[in-house]
Design an enzyme around this catalytic site. Structure first.
Site, mmCIF file in Angstrom:
data_model
loop_
_atom_site.group_PDB
_atom_site.id
_atom_site.type_symbol
_atom_site.label_atom_id
_atom_site.label_comp_id
_atom_site.label_asym_id
_atom_site.label_seq_id
_atom_site.Cartn_x
_atom_site.Cartn_y
_atom_site.Cartn_z
ATOM 1 C CG HIS A 224 151.911 -96.210 -30.275
ATOM 2 N ND1 HIS A 224 150.910 -96.088 -31.195
ATOM 3 C CD2 HIS A 224 153.066 -95.856 -30.883
ATOM 4 C CE1 HIS A 224 151.451 -95.677 -32.339
ATOM 5 N NE2 HIS A 224 152.755 -95.534 -32.180
ATOM 6 C CG ASP B 15 160.914 -94.863 -31.125
ATOM 7 O OD1 ASP B 15 161.728 -95.328 -31.926
ATOM 8 O OD2 ASP B 15 159.920 -94.220 -31.463
HETATM 9 N N1 CMC Z 1 154.132 -92.670 -18.807
HETATM 10 C C1 CMC Z 1 153.190 -92.490 -17.851
HETATM 11 N N2 CMC Z 1 151.886 -92.311 -18.124
HETATM 12 C C2 CMC Z 1 151.503 -92.297 -19.408
HETATM 13 C C3 CMC Z 1 152.431 -92.476 -20.466
HETATM 14 C C4 CMC Z 1 153.785 -92.676 -20.118
HETATM 15 N N3 CMC Z 1 154.708 -92.859 -21.076
HETATM 16 N N4 CMC Z 1 151.787 -92.423 -21.651
HETATM 17 C C5 CMC Z 1 150.495 -92.207 -21.365
HETATM 18 N N5 CMC Z 1 150.313 -92.137 -20.007
HETATM 19 C C6 CMC Z 1 149.038 -91.972 -19.309
HETATM 20 C C7 CMC Z 1 148.557 -90.550 -19.393
HETATM 21 O O1 CMC Z 1 148.977 -89.780 -18.292
HETATM 22 C C8 CMC Z 1 147.060 -90.738 -19.428
HETATM 23 O O2 CMC Z 1 146.623 -90.966 -18.118
HETATM 24 P P1 CMC Z 1 145.135 -90.467 -17.669
HETATM 25 O O3 CMC Z 1 144.164 -91.205 -18.548
HETATM 26 O O4 CMC Z 1 145.059 -90.871 -16.224
HETATM 27 O O5 CMC Z 1 145.102 -88.991 -17.891
HETATM 28 C C9 CMC Z 1 146.864 -92.035 -20.211
HETATM 29 O O6 CMC Z 1 148.077 -92.773 -20.009
HETATM 30 C C10 CMC Z 1 146.619 -91.841 -21.686
HETATM 31 O O7 CMC Z 1 147.628 -90.988 -22.213
HETATM 32 P P2 CMC Z 1 147.418 -89.985 -23.429
HETATM 33 O O8 CMC Z 1 148.474 -88.945 -23.406
HETATM 34 O O9 CMC Z 1 145.997 -89.510 -23.447
HETATM 35 O O10 CMC Z 1 147.610 -90.959 -24.649
HETATM 36 P P3 CMC Z 1 147.946 -90.534 -26.133
HETATM 37 O O11 CMC Z 1 147.444 -91.622 -26.978
HETATM 38 O O12 CMC Z 1 147.493 -89.150 -26.439
HETATM 39 O O13 CMC Z 1 149.556 -90.489 -26.115
HETATM 40 C C11 CMC Z 1 151.836 -91.037 -26.396
HETATM 41 C C12 CMC Z 1 150.374 -91.431 -26.689
HETATM 42 C C13 CMC Z 1 152.764 -91.948 -27.195
HETATM 43 C C14 CMC Z 1 152.093 -89.586 -26.866
HETATM 44 C C15 CMC Z 1 152.098 -91.171 -24.873
HETATM 45 O O14 CMC Z 1 151.885 -92.500 -24.454
HETATM 46 C C16 CMC Z 1 153.501 -90.710 -24.477
HETATM 47 O O15 CMC Z 1 153.694 -89.513 -24.241
HETATM 48 N N6 CMC Z 1 154.493 -91.664 -24.401
HETATM 49 C C17 CMC Z 1 155.854 -91.303 -24.141
HETATM 50 C C18 CMC Z 1 156.486 -90.798 -25.430
HETATM 51 C C19 CMC Z 1 156.780 -91.920 -26.413
HETATM 52 O O16 CMC Z 1 157.350 -92.940 -26.046
HETATM 53 N N7 CMC Z 1 156.440 -91.672 -27.717
HETATM 54 C C20 CMC Z 1 156.791 -92.575 -28.794
HETATM 55 C C21 CMC Z 1 155.626 -93.220 -29.468
HETATM 56 S S1 CMC Z 1 156.191 -94.545 -30.543
HETATM 57 C C22 CMC Z 1 157.018 -93.727 -31.807
HETATM 58 C C23 CMC Z 1 156.116 -93.049 -32.755
HETATM 59 O O17 CMC Z 1 155.257 -93.725 -33.349
HETATM 60 O O18 CMC Z 1 156.296 -91.820 -32.950
#
Ligand code: CMC
Length: 428
Positions: free
Chosen positions: A306, A363
């Site tokens: 998240h 989710d």
């Molecule tokens: N699986 C594997 N690796 C992950 C994941 C994941 N689900 N999420 C983040 N990472 C890694 C990512 O590769 C990155 O690694 P590094 O620092 O080595 O490059 C690190 O963790 C940080 O990720 P980020 O993309 O910079 O983090 P963010 O805050 O921009 O993204 C997120 C948050 C929710 C978009 C992301 O965690 C994700 O894509 N999760 C899967 C989709 C998901 O479940 N979304 C629902 C969120 S809850 C409902 C809502 O509020 O909408």
């Protein structure tokens, strides 16, 4: 504290003294509104450190796993209030008395039907259309039915639009489902609770009334409550931005629906189930965990991580409890749910996920519950949109009620060409 300033200097020269503003909780903010005059913009793609507005609706402390609506902790709301009470709280700023609650429930219940003409909109869609596409279009179309209530500067008209949207979203959502499976639309029933009525419109058929299990209705209500609002996320910010131009509430909510659709936001619960189906069996869990950890592979474990919660998602804690309750009550045996539970265990114990603070989010569990209840995967995001409508409209209403509200207009760091000589097509 009012006089505390952040001094911005470039090459030793102070170019701006920026006021530091304090909220009632959470990070203080540096007021950079005058910075443009000094010839600088701030640069924050993805809004990692930008407060886009002032709000009194929802507070999140991602490090501590705190989520509060109007000051009330989410776990108390999920366990001690029902969704309509939470809607009242989000819209009105305080918990209702019994009389206020009854009045509110009555208003919402009496707005649940949609104009018969709206039914025709559905027939324009192909039966295999994604229900989010239908929701997006039909919600936007609602504005054409309520001309007399579209003065966004009148607080009472804004509130009527809010009530209509909260009341009609489940009806429209269930219609989208019924249309997609070729069954007749089921009209709302005013003797049922909000959650029961939604389940009735989803699963009843003219030949047979759906018997709503209290455990399922409670789980549904919790899913609604736990998705009701979440501060300035992508879809809420979209609604605010659309609303800042003076667009009508139905158009703004349609914009919110569109923004929610993506797999990084509301589409995550659907994407999570699709992923579980792809994994398919327990013996493939490790392979997919390895894929998620592999930098060269774009695959991510959907339902994990998240942007704001870096310790745990407080909604997920309550949802997890409800998830186990529903699975036990319904006695469901589904290999996909076994895969989900194995994935949860592996990810919670794996160093990669621990280090990056990636935990199952709300989710992950809501998808599992919805599947257990019998809701098809493509309806998951629709249910999220229904639940979040109150949050969107509460933020829209708050913004329009604030003095000096301006159209949202971010600037940019331009990196394209400049001053190119244009050669007419005939000479190129
Ligand atoms: N699986 C594997 N690796 C992950 C994941 C994941 N689900 N999420 C983040 N990472 C890694 C990512 O590769 C990155 O690694 P590094 O620092 O080595 O490059 C690190 O963790 C940080 O990720 P980020 O993309 O910079 O983090 P963010 O805050 O921009 O993204 C997120 C948050 C929710 C978009 C992301 O965690 C994700 O894509 N999760 C899967 C989709 C998901 O479940 N979304 C629902 C969120 S809850 C409902 C809502 O509020 O909408």
């Amino acid at each position: 504290m009012a006089d505390l300033k952040a001094s911005l200097s470039i090459d030793g020269n102070v170019i701006a003294d920026l006021p530091i503003l304090k909220g009632s909780a959470g990070n203080d903010v540096i007021d950079i509104r005058t910075l443009g005059g000094a010839g600088y913009f701030t640069y924050d793609p993805g809004f990692l450190a930008t407060a886009s507005c002032e709000s009194k609706i929802t507070f999140i402390d991602g490090d501590k796993g705190i989520l509060q609506h109007r000051g009330y902790p989410i776990d108390s709301l999920a366990k001690q209030a029902d969704y309509l009470e939470v809607c009242y709280i989000l819209l009105n700023g305080h918990a209702p008395t019994k009389t206020q609650y009854d009045e509110f429930k009555n208003i919402i219940t009496n707005h649940t039907m949609v104009h018969e003409k709206l039914v025709h909109f559905f027939h324009g869609f192909l039966p295999d259309a994604h229900p989010m596409a239908m929701l997006c279009g039909v919600v936007g179309a609602l504005s054409s039915f309520y001309h007399s209530d579209l003065d966004i500067h009148a607080a009472d008209q804004r509130m009527r639009s809010a009530h209509r949207l909260i009341a009609k979203m489940p009806t429209i959502a269930a219609m989208a489902y019924k249309y997609s499976i070729g069954q007749p639309f089921v009209y709302p029933r005013n003797d049922l609770t909000y959650a029961e009525n939604f389940l009735h419109m989803m699963f009843s058929v003219p030949a047979e009334e759906y018997k709503v299990s209290p455990v399922v209705a409670r789980a549904m209500d919790r899913i609604f409550t736990l998705h009701a609002d979440h501060e300035q996320n992508a879809s809420t910010s979209t609604v605010r931005l659309a609303g800042s131009s003076g667009a009508n509430p139905y158009a703004c909510i349609a914009a919110g629906v569109a923004s929610l659709w993506g797999p990084a936001h509301g589409g995550a619960n659907e994407a999570c189930l699709t992923m579980l189906e792809e994994i398919g069996s327990l013996d493939r869990v490790d392979e997919y965990v390895a894929k998620a950890k592999d930098k060269s592979d774009p695959f991510r474990l959907m339902g994990f991580g998240h942007r704001v919660y870096k310790n745990f998602d407080p909604r997920a804690t309550v949802m997890r409890e409800t998830c186990h309750e529903v699975l036990k009550e319904l006695g469901i045996k589904d290999p996909l749910l076994d895969v989900a539970m194995a994935l949860e265990k592996v990810a919670l114990e794996d160093q990669y996920f621990i280090e990056k603070k990636l935990y199952p989010n709300v989710d992950f569990y809501s998808g599992i519950i919805l599947k257990a209840i019998g809701i098809p995967t493509n309806m998951f995001t629709v249910i999220f949109a229904m639940s979040r409508t109150v949050g969107w409209i509460a933020h829209w209403d708050e913004m329009l009620g604030q003095a000096g509200q301006k159209i949202g207009r971010p600037r940019q760091k331009y990196t394209g060409e400049i001053n190119r000589k244009f050669v007419p097509l005939s000479d190129r």
